[in-house]
Design an enzyme around this catalytic site. Structure first.
Site, PDB file in Angstrom:
ATOM      1  N   GLY A  13      25.176 -64.110  44.581  1.00 21.96           N
ATOM      2  CA  GLY A  13      26.892 -64.540  44.513  1.00 21.96           C
ATOM      3  C   GLY A  13      27.393 -63.368  45.216  1.00 21.96           C
ATOM      4  N   ASP A 178      29.604 -58.031  28.678  1.00 19.81           N
ATOM      5  CA  ASP A 178      30.773 -58.399  28.127  1.00 19.81           C
ATOM      6  C   ASP A 178      31.624 -57.186  28.461  1.00 19.81           C
ATOM      7  OD1 ASP A 178      33.138 -58.526  26.710  1.00 19.81           O
ATOM      8  OD2 ASP A 178      32.234 -59.584  24.842  1.00 19.81           O
ATOM      9  N   HIS A 179      32.520 -57.452  29.812  1.00 22.22           N
ATOM     10  CA  HIS A 179      33.037 -56.118  30.260  1.00 22.22           C
ATOM     11  C   HIS A 179      34.048 -55.465  29.497  1.00 22.22           C
ATOM     12  CE1 HIS A 179      36.246 -59.066  31.222  1.00 22.22           C
ATOM     13  NE2 HIS A 179      36.855 -58.175  31.006  1.00 22.22           N
ATOM     14  N   HIS A 241      34.733 -61.354  23.361  1.00 22.42           N
ATOM     15  CA  HIS A 241      35.314 -60.089  23.229  1.00 22.42           C
ATOM     16  C   HIS A 241      35.817 -59.935  21.886  1.00 22.42           C
ATOM     17  CE1 HIS A 241      35.343 -60.703  27.643  1.00 22.42           C
ATOM     18  NE2 HIS A 241      36.536 -61.169  27.797  1.00 22.42           N
TER      19      HIS A 241
END
Ligand code: NAP
Length: 505
Positions: A13, A178-179, A241
């Protein structure tokens, strides 16, 4: 001692939005700091027929805002290579494998490989399978896989996806991003809790009345309408989150601040969150969708008018809920959560609301005759980072009036500008093999179990979804959720706008 890390990054990607907006700038920051230097190479791969030169131009454009010098540009981009490749085509993996081996030799990477899947999850299984069957995984060095959310659309699909990946990679080789977990202040939750005895000793049902977590966005769905309409706030924000933040707040102190110890405690915390029945979902979870609205003269269209959103869509753009954690520490303490799009202000914050003093000894001397205001610890996560503590003091002057004061600490803009961006931190963690800030499969699985029943309950609902005006703080039912417990949301940015006439009541 050199801090340089050796690795080949293969970015699937490589022509996409995430790669351009986040990955290349993060790699450049790591390069600037010397965390990657001479012994690294990047292969960008996707179907488009790009040349190395064109790819390098794209990379240069993506780091423009970091103002690199000409020397930095030349040195950094010389490590970038492009290989056109359709991930469904087995033959093309052979070419990719050859390029990978060649770069490994040129840059002396000792077989260290990091596979970044910046693509839709439906491709994860086939890519993993081919990485193994076409021997792109090495036998020397490390092979690590970084994947992006969404991780499945419910427990069943997540499990299927995990089984496909786990057939190739061990759990300790899989880094689920999971930023939110890369954000400085999220990591600081542990510092505030475990570094300060005044908090940790009070961190339980005896002293804490309730916990509130808000992840508010002021934007609408923007150009992501098509994707969002299939997902909704519950899957897009709560499953990952918000539940991660709950786990960090609720977990037991780890014996040592290590990856394994923290994960074990987070998993235990997630397992202790009550999985509701459908009746309980109806009592404890509410949702909404934004309608047309106006703030400071600016008009916003309704969700259903956004591009890519289906006519008469029932997708939620707002969720609020009350979670209960069934363990000794938290019995009876509600964790209220809310998240939504097109709310009054952008902001992520946590309010820890302590219990009031058992009685108000000043009730006759001061103008507060009922309970004193609660002490509140607020942790600000974005856009500002820091924390505040509200305490009751005496107002100067005659009499004995109690005046709540706020001790407030915010990181300076300069510190924030210099602090590493979430993706930069996470990529570095992955290079070092530290998975503390990534989500373990057991966390993903438990989070899905908590939200699946909410989704299933809502899917059976025949009445139209409640709406809220764009730029408000959500539907009325979100306020009622706390009012029926005799509580209220501590953070209410809408009130200021209403008071000044910028927002209608
Ligand atoms: P995107 O812009 O649509 O990029 C998708 C990439 O996949 C493109 O490079 C595309 O390139 C490539 N691709 C598609 N089909 C392919 C095939 N058969 N073979 C090889 N390459 C193929 O998506 P994105 O926004 O970067 O998101 C990527 C992933 O990250 C998604 O899972 C998304 O949910 C997640 N994510 C993104 C963000 C973000 O900020 N963008 C944030 C969080 C999570 P070609 O068309 O050239 O093949």
């Amino acid at each position: 001692m050199s801090q340089e890390n050796k690795a080949l990054f293969i970015i699937f990607g490589g022509t996409g939005d995430l790669a351009k907006r986040k990955l290349y700038p993060s790699l450049f920051r790591l390069f600037r700091k010397g965390m990657i230097n001479k012994r690294f190479a990047v292969i960008g791969t996707a179907r488009r027929e790009w040349t190395n030169d064109y790819f390098r131009d794209v990379v240069i454009e993506s780091i423009e805002s970091l103002e690199p010098s000409a020397e930095e540009i030349a040195a950094f981009t010389s490590h970038f290579y492009y290989q056109s490749h359709n991930v469904n085509d087995t033959e093309e993996y052979k070419v990719l494998g050859e390029l990978a081996n060649q770069l490994d030799e040129t840059y002396k990477l000792e077989g260290n490989r990091l596979f970044y899947l910046a693509m839709a999850p439906r491709f994860f299984g086939t890519i993993s399978k081919h990485i193994k069957s076409e021997k792109i995984m090495t036998e020397t060095g490390f092979s690590r896989l970084i994947i992006e959310k969404p991780f499945g659309t419910d427990y069943e699909t997540a499990k299927q996806l995990n089984d496909e990946i786990a057939a190739v990679f061990n759990e300790d080789q899989i880094f689920r991003i999971d930023h939110y977990l890369g954000k400085e202040m999220i990591q600081n939750i542990s510092a505030v809790r475990f570094g300060n005895n005044i908090f940790e000793s009070l961190w339980n049902h005896q002293y804490i009345d309730n916990v509130q977590i808000t992840l508010a966005e002021d934007l609408g769905v923007e150009e992501r309408g098509g994707y969002y309409d299939q997902s909704g706030a519950l899957k897009d924000m709560v499953q990952n989150h918000i539940l991660q933040v709950v786990a960090l707040l609720a977990m037991e102190p780890p014996t040592i601040f290590s990856e394994e110890a923290i994960r074990t405690e987070k998993i235990n915390a997630l397992k202790s969150i009550r999985v509701y029945t459908e009746d309980e979902v109806n009592q404890n979870f509410v949702r909404g969708q934004y309608a047309h609205g106006k703030l400071s003269g600016k008009e916003f269209v309704s969700y259903q008018e956004e591009p890519g959103v289906e006519e008469n869509s029932q997708t939620e753009t707002f969720v609020a809920g009350k979670l209960m954690i069934d363990n000794f520490r938290w019995a009876g303490v509600p964790f209220y959560i809310r998240t939504g799009k097109r709310l009054t202000e952008k902001g992520t914050r946590i309010n820890i609301v302590f219990k009031s003093t058992p009685i108000n000894v000043f009730r006759e001397a001061s103008d507060i005759t009922t309970n004193l205001p609660e002490n509140i610890l607020t942790i600000y996560i974005q856009p500002t980072e820091g924390f505040s503590l509200s305490l009751n003091g005496k107002e100067i002057g005659d009499g004995f009036n109690i005046d709540p004061v706020k001790l407030d600490y915010r990181h300076s803009q300069e510190n924030l500008d210099n602090s590493p961006e979430a993706y930069e931190k996470l990529i570095l963690d992955c290079l070092k093999g530290d998975a503390t800030n990534f989500t373990h499969w057991d966390e993903v699985a438990n989070s899905w179990k908590i939200v699946d029943v909410v989704r299933q309950t809502w899917d059976k609902e025949e009445a139209d979804i409640p709406t809220y005006s764009a730029a408000s703080m959500g539907p009325k039912c979100a306020f009622d959720l706390l009012e029926k417990d005799n509580r209220h949301w501590i953070w209410h940015p809408d009130e200021w706008y209403k008071m000044h006439g910028f927002l209608k009541e």
